[in-house]
Structures are given as structure tokens and as C-alpha cells.
Design a protein around this motif. Sequence first.
Motif, PDB file in Angstrom:
ATOM      1  N   UNK A 177     -22.509   4.203   1.368  1.00 38.07           N
ATOM      2  CA  UNK A 177     -21.525   5.018   2.367  1.00 38.07           C
ATOM      3  C   UNK A 177     -20.561   4.380   3.108  1.00 38.07           C
ATOM      4  N   UNK A 178     -20.568   3.221   3.453  1.00 41.51           N
ATOM      5  CA  UNK A 178     -19.750   2.574   4.187  1.00 41.51           C
ATOM      6  C   UNK A 178     -18.566   2.158   3.343  1.00 41.51           C
ATOM      7  N   UNK A 179     -18.850   1.689   2.043  1.00 47.12           N
ATOM      8  CA  UNK A 179     -17.722   1.470   0.882  1.00 47.12           C
ATOM      9  C   UNK A 179     -17.017   2.805   0.548  1.00 47.12           C
ATOM     10  N   UNK A 180     -17.682   4.097   0.429  1.00 41.02           N
ATOM     11  CA  UNK A 180     -16.999   5.117   0.194  1.00 41.02           C
ATOM     12  C   UNK A 180     -16.093   5.494   1.402  1.00 41.02           C
ATOM     13  N   UNK A 181     -16.403   5.091   2.580  1.00 43.85           N
ATOM     14  CA  UNK A 181     -15.502   5.578   3.936  1.00 43.85           C
ATOM     15  C   UNK A 181     -14.371   4.725   3.699  1.00 43.85           C
ATOM     16  N   UNK A 182     -14.621   3.475   3.288  1.00 38.26           N
ATOM     17  CA  UNK A 182     -13.365   2.685   3.337  1.00 38.26           C
ATOM     18  C   UNK A 182     -12.441   3.295   1.796  1.00 38.26           C
ATOM     19  N   UNK A 183     -13.103   3.403   1.035  1.00 35.87           N
ATOM     20  CA  UNK A 183     -12.138   3.983  -0.173  1.00 35.87           C
ATOM     21  C   UNK A 183     -11.392   5.389   0.074  1.00 35.87           C
ATOM     22  N   UNK A 184     -12.232   6.260   0.895  1.00 34.38           N
ATOM     23  CA  UNK A 184     -11.475   7.378   1.384  1.00 34.38           C
ATOM     24  C   UNK A 184     -10.124   7.052   2.192  1.00 34.38           C
ATOM     25  N   UNK A 185     -10.330   6.031   3.344  1.00 40.59           N
ATOM     26  CA  UNK A 185      -9.312   5.595   3.994  1.00 40.59           C
ATOM     27  C   UNK A 185      -8.121   5.070   3.242  1.00 40.59           C
ATOM     28  N   UNK A 186      -8.482   4.214   2.187  1.00 38.37           N
ATOM     29  CA  UNK A 186      -7.421   3.739   1.105  1.00 38.37           C
ATOM     30  C   UNK A 186      -6.874   4.805   0.346  1.00 38.37           C
ATOM     31  N   UNK A 187      -7.421   5.842   0.016  1.00 43.70           N
ATOM     32  CA  UNK A 187      -6.837   6.892  -0.876  1.00 43.70           C
ATOM     33  C   UNK A 187      -5.950   7.782   0.070  1.00 43.70           C
ATOM     34  N   UNK A 188      -6.374   8.193   1.265  1.00 42.28           N
ATOM     35  CA  UNK A 188      -5.647   8.840   2.096  1.00 42.28           C
ATOM     36  C   UNK A 188      -4.360   8.329   2.631  1.00 42.28           C
ATOM     37  N   UNK A 189      -4.389   7.017   2.867  1.00 39.60           N
ATOM     38  CA  UNK A 189      -3.143   5.926   3.216  1.00 39.60           C
ATOM     39  C   UNK A 189      -2.220   6.035   1.926  1.00 39.60           C
ATOM     40  N   UNK A 190      -2.757   5.957   0.655  1.00 41.65           N
ATOM     41  CA  UNK A 190      -1.831   6.294  -0.349  1.00 41.65           C
ATOM     42  C   UNK A 190      -0.985   7.532  -0.406  1.00 41.65           C
ATOM     43  N   UNK A 191      -1.651   8.578  -0.015  1.00 48.96           N
ATOM     44  CA  UNK A 191      -1.240   9.906  -0.188  1.00 48.96           C
ATOM     45  C   UNK A 191       0.029   9.892   0.959  1.00 48.96           C
ATOM     46  N   UNK A 192      -0.308   9.275   2.093  1.00 44.22           N
ATOM     47  CA  UNK A 192       0.942   9.235   3.226  1.00 44.22           C
ATOM     48  C   UNK A 192       1.986   8.612   2.722  1.00 44.22           C
TER      49      UNK A 192
END
Length: 206
Positions: A177-192
Motif C-alpha cells: 500500500x505504501x508503494x502504491x501511494x508513492x506510485x500515485x504521487x509519481x503519476x499525478x506529478x507527471x500529469x501536472x
Amino acid sequence: MTASSTNFLETDEVHLSLRGPAPDRVVVGFGFWLFLLSDILIFASLFAAYAVLSGETAGGPNGAMLFDKKHVFIETACLLTSSFTCGLGALAVRQFRINAVYVWMLVTLFLGLTFLTLEITEFDSMIVAGNGPSRSAFLSAFFALVGTHGIHVATGLFWLIIMMLQIMTLGLTPMVRKRLFCLGLFWHALDIVWVGVMTIVYLGAH
């Protein structure tokens, strides 16, 4: 031993400077935010280079001549929608709904692959027409900026596949779950970052 030091030893609270190493979750979280910050600095440098070189076409075509805004709109729709589905996947993780996690991760993967395919198609058509990165400083800056973002998207998709395999083998453990959270942050940063690319590079083409 002085009275003040005796009182300090008798208290249960340990001063912050005397405490042991921070918990793993704090160290990991801090390290990942540092990684995102370094990525932001990289893209800031690439945006600055593009801003300086965008008019240096060496007599070749400029952005207004090369960019297909309908094509870019489809790319943008795919990537921004993938951010939404990634968020829905994060909600499913919190609710421990594994089947829903798989569904939203697969949708995110499909949208990301679609975006990447469209971007590669755009690059290929430009290079075939003789408008590769060596054509002008403008195109060098364009390929460097947009290509770096594309590499990050490809990395995110590979990471997404790895996380799906980890869920299959390990389940939704705290580590996963911690790794999935980090992946989510990374993906949203790419969208920005892509919103910046779309606004400055494509909509600002002249």
C-alpha cells in the motif's frame, strides 16, 4: 550529577535530539519527496531551455506548423483521465477492494499506453519528415522536454505492472500500500508536468 540532569533522566519524555532513527515510513516518505523534487528541478531546467530556444528554428518549421492540436488534445484527455482512474484505484486500495484495484490499475495502464503510443507516433512522423532533434535548437529542446516526460510515463507504466504483480503475490500488505501511494504521487506529478507541456509547448506554439 546535578539536580537538573537528574530530573531529566527521571522524565519519560526523551528530547528530540536524543531520540533514535526515524521510523522507516518517515524516511521512505522523505526520500520519495526528495526524488519528486529532483524531478521537478529537471523539468524546470528543460522548460527554461525550451523557453529560450523555442524561437531558434534555423529557418525550419516552428511549432505552429508542426503540432497537431487535435492529436495533443487526445493525448491530454488520455493522461488526465488516467490520473482520475489512478485516484479511484487509490480509493479501492484504502477500502481493500482488490478486484476494483485491478480494474482501475488496468484502465490506468491502458490509458497510459495509449498516451505513449500517440506520443511515439508524433515523434516518428516528425522525424520521418526530416524534423528530428538535430534539425534546429527549437526541435532539440522540444524532443528533450517532451521525450523526458515520455520516458517518465514509460517508467510509471513499468512500475504499475510491477505493483500489479506484487498485489497478486503479496496482497495489499502495508508495504504494498505504501508503494502504491508513492506510485500515485509519481503519476499525478507527471500529469501536472504534462499540463505545463501542453500549455507552454503546444498551445503556446507560434
